[in-house]
Structures are given as C-alpha cells and as structure tokens.
Scaffold this active site. Structure first.
Site, PDB file in Angstrom:
ATOM      1  N   ALA A 128       0.812  -1.219   0.000  1.00 37.07           N
ATOM      2  CA  ALA A 128       0.000   0.000   0.000  1.00 37.07           C
ATOM      3  C   ALA A 128       0.846   1.269   0.000  1.00 37.07           C
ATOM      4  O   ALA A 128       0.318   2.363   0.147  1.00 37.07           O
ATOM      5  CB  ALA A 128      -0.934   0.001   1.206  1.00 37.07           C
ATOM      6  N   HIS A 239      -3.482 -10.143   7.917  1.00 35.43           N
ATOM      7  CA  HIS A 239      -2.102 -10.110   7.420  1.00 35.43           C
ATOM      8  C   HIS A 239      -1.458 -11.497   7.440  1.00 35.43           C
ATOM      9  O   HIS A 239      -0.662 -11.823   6.560  1.00 35.43           O
ATOM     10  CB  HIS A 239      -1.261  -9.155   8.270  1.00 35.43           C
ATOM     11  N   ASP A 262       0.342  -1.862  12.945  1.00 29.21           N
ATOM     12  CA  ASP A 262       0.365  -1.331  11.570  1.00 29.21           C
ATOM     13  C   ASP A 262      -0.948  -0.594  11.303  1.00 29.21           C
ATOM     14  O   ASP A 262      -1.441  -0.546  10.172  1.00 29.21           O
ATOM     15  CB  ASP A 262       0.588  -2.456  10.557  1.00 29.21           C
TER      16      ASP A 262
END
Length: 369
Positions: A128, A239, A262
């Site tokens: 990203a 994730h 994150d």
C-alpha cells in the site's frame, strides 16, 4: 506515596498468580507475590507499538502535531503506553516537516520517536506504499533527518536490494537509529548482507516481502534465522494466517517476535473511505484495502486486540506479554527504561479482565481515567 496494583501479574519470568506491583512516583519499586489476592485481573506491562500509522480517525502520516497527539491518545486508551509514529513513503519535504513537527512531541514523551516506513522500498513489493514516492536510499537525506530530529528519528524501514541500502543501514545504526528490512524483493543473501551491516528489525514479516521458496529462501527465512533480528507480526487474522503467526512466534521465540498494529486512521472507526499516503483506502468489515488494487493498507488493529488474537491462536499469555511490550521496547532501544513489570522500570501497566479487555491503563505511575 506507594501505589499497589494486585492481580495475576505477568513478568518476564512468567505469571505471578497472586501478585502485586508496587509503584512510587513514575517507577516500579517492587514486584512480588501477594498471597491475599484472590482471582484478580491480569496485570501486564504497558504495550509498546513500534509500528503504527494512526488510529481513532487521526493519522501520523501527514506530519501534523495535533493529529499525532490525538492518534497517540487513542492508542493509549487501548493500553499502548509507548509508540512510534510511523509515516509511509513520502516526498522528502514531508519527511522533514514531520520530523520538525514531531520533535516536540518526542521531547514531551507523547511519542517514543518517528518511524519512516519508506520511501526506500521495493516497487515490486510496495503493497500500500505510494509507488510515486519510492526511491533509492539517500544517506544525505537520512543524515539531515537525524540531525533535525534531535533523537526523535528512531527507525527507518528500507529494502536492502536498492542501491545505497547497505550504506544507509550503516549510517543509521552508527547514529543509534534502528534499520529495518521491509517491503523488499531481496534475495536471502542480500537480506543477510543487510543484517550483517546492522539491520535488526523485520518490518511486518511476510507482508510486503518476496515469498519463501525452497531454492531461494528470500528475506523471510534470512530474517527469522538471524539471532539479532526482531520480527514484527501483525496479529489480526488478515495479514497472517493464525498458523503462520504461531509458527513465526515459535520459530523466533517471544524474545525476537514483536506484535505490532500497523494501524491506520480507521482503527476504532466505522467502515468507510479513508486515506493513506495520498491514496484512497476502503475499510469493509474492519479490513483496510487500497481502492485501486485491493492491497492490504495497514490495519484497524489495536494492541489489546492483537494480544487477544495471539492468545486465541495458542500463544501463552506470558509469551504474548513479552511480544506486545518487552521485545518491542528492546528492539527500539528502550528496554532499559520500560516494557516489563520489573523493579526500576517506568510504571507503565495495563489491567485486563479475564477476556483480556482493558480495564485500566497506567502510564508513568499515573492512571488514565
């Protein structure tokens, strides 16, 4: 005045089922058994998040001090008593302005420092990260940021295969800044070279990395196998598969595995449209993805939720406590000051109920109410 917090106290050496943490001022003065305690709450060290981009509708990625203060306050309510403000790949002008804006928050203790995740990353594994801003590492840029930060620049993530990466690693570590390997298409040998040069953290292991292959192990195996590398893990079930989370935690051990969020601004917020590094992000069912290609765009995780997820995945609570506090504190150079329920360290702690939900948070000896 001495304050006593009693319950199931989780220390680096294990759980004291009938325990007590004594605090005087900002410091822990004793950790001991307290036989009169019956079925108390869990007492863990305050969480240390070494990788978070925001939360509660606020972001660290734009370099605005007011936004950063609110994001840190949001995570504090979820038990994170120490965090780094993580930026994403950005033009150098924004990196400079963010460093300047966050230096006073670092001096005040709101932030434990700044983490630049990029822009010295792989285009092939950018995830990203905004590809428009990716570039080779610049020792000139890094030297300027380190001087500008006055100690606030704590960690930089880079891809070791990019030109100039090893020189950047040596510069960073020579100034006491953590060099992390992430968003990389490096080979096993290129990764090992970065570790030999001083890199000591794996940025969200597995994510944004060349996958493991039996003829080219790639960065994951090199990082997991390096005895001086702390491996970040995002325990959100998105994730990483829980089986991979448990495998990585067992392979690295709790002394080398660190849970991170994150998180982006959408943590703690409703589903909808958000922004990360100049890119549109859609959050649906709590999962953040880039609107353009569906790549995972950070998370909506908090550290207490990461702890619950890790324990549900089979990680023992004493190990999980090390992974959310002790290990990340050591990884970013703060292990001698905080990150454990231990005499002499800063009195940061989280009181949790039996379902591991936050009941109370203490930072530097003061309860958050």
């Amino acid at each position: 005045m001495t304050v006593r917090v009693t319950g199931k106290v989780v220390t680096p050496n294990g759980v004291i089922r009938q325990g007590c943490v004594e605090i005087n001022g900002e410091r822990i003065t004793a950790v001991a058994e307290y036989p009169s305690v019956r079925d108390g709450h869990w007492v863990l060290p305050g969480f240390v998040d070494m990788h978070t981009h925001g939360g509660g509708g606020h972001t660290f990625t734009t370099g605005e001090a007011d936004e950063a203060r609110e994001a840190a306050a949001f995570h504090l309510r979820h038990g994170t008593t120490t965090l780094l403000a993580s930026l994403v790949s950005s033009p150098f002008e924004l990196m400079r302005s963010a460093t300047t804006a966050y230096r006073p928050l670092f001096a005040e203790g709101v932030l434990a420092g700044v983490h630049f995740e990029g822009p010295y990353l792989s285009a092939a594994r950018c995830g990203a990260q905004n590809p428009d801003y990716l570039r080779d590492p610049s020792t000139e840029e890094l030297a300027e940021l380190i001087e500008l930060g006055g100690g606030a620049v704590r960690m930089v993530t880079l891809a070791p295969e990019r030109d100039g990466a090893l020189e950047a690693v040596k510069l960073l570590t020579g100034h006491g800044v953590v060099a992390a390997v992430g968003h990389t298409d490096a080979t096993y040998d290129q990764t090992r070279a970065a570790v030999a040069a001083g890199a000591s953290v794996a940025t969200h292991l597995f994510n944004g990395m060349r996958p493991v292959h039996h003829r080219e192990p790639g960065p994951v195996v090199a990082l997991l196998d390096a005895p001086n590398v702390v491996c970040e893990l995002v325990a959100d079930g998105v994730h990483l598969h829980d089986g991979m989370l448990a495998f990585a935690a067992a392979t690295a051990g709790p002394e080398r595995a660190a849970l991170i969020t994150d998180a982006m601004a959408a943590a703690g917020m409703p589903d909808g449209e958000y922004e990360l590094g100049g890119q549109s992000v859609t959050v649906a069912d709590g999962v953040a993805r880039l609107a353009r290609d569906g790549a995972i765009a950070g998370s909506t995780l908090t550290m207490d939720a990461a702890l619950r997820h890790a324990v549900a995945a089979g990680i023992q609570i004493a190990d999980a406590a090390r992974m959310v506090a002790t290990t990340p504190a050591r990884a970013i150079g703060l292990g001698d000051r905080l990150g454990a329920l231990q005499t002499g360290l800063r009195a940061d702690l989280v009181v949790l109920d039996d379902d591991l939900n936050v009941v109370r948070v203490m930072r530097a000896g003061a309860w958050l109410d």
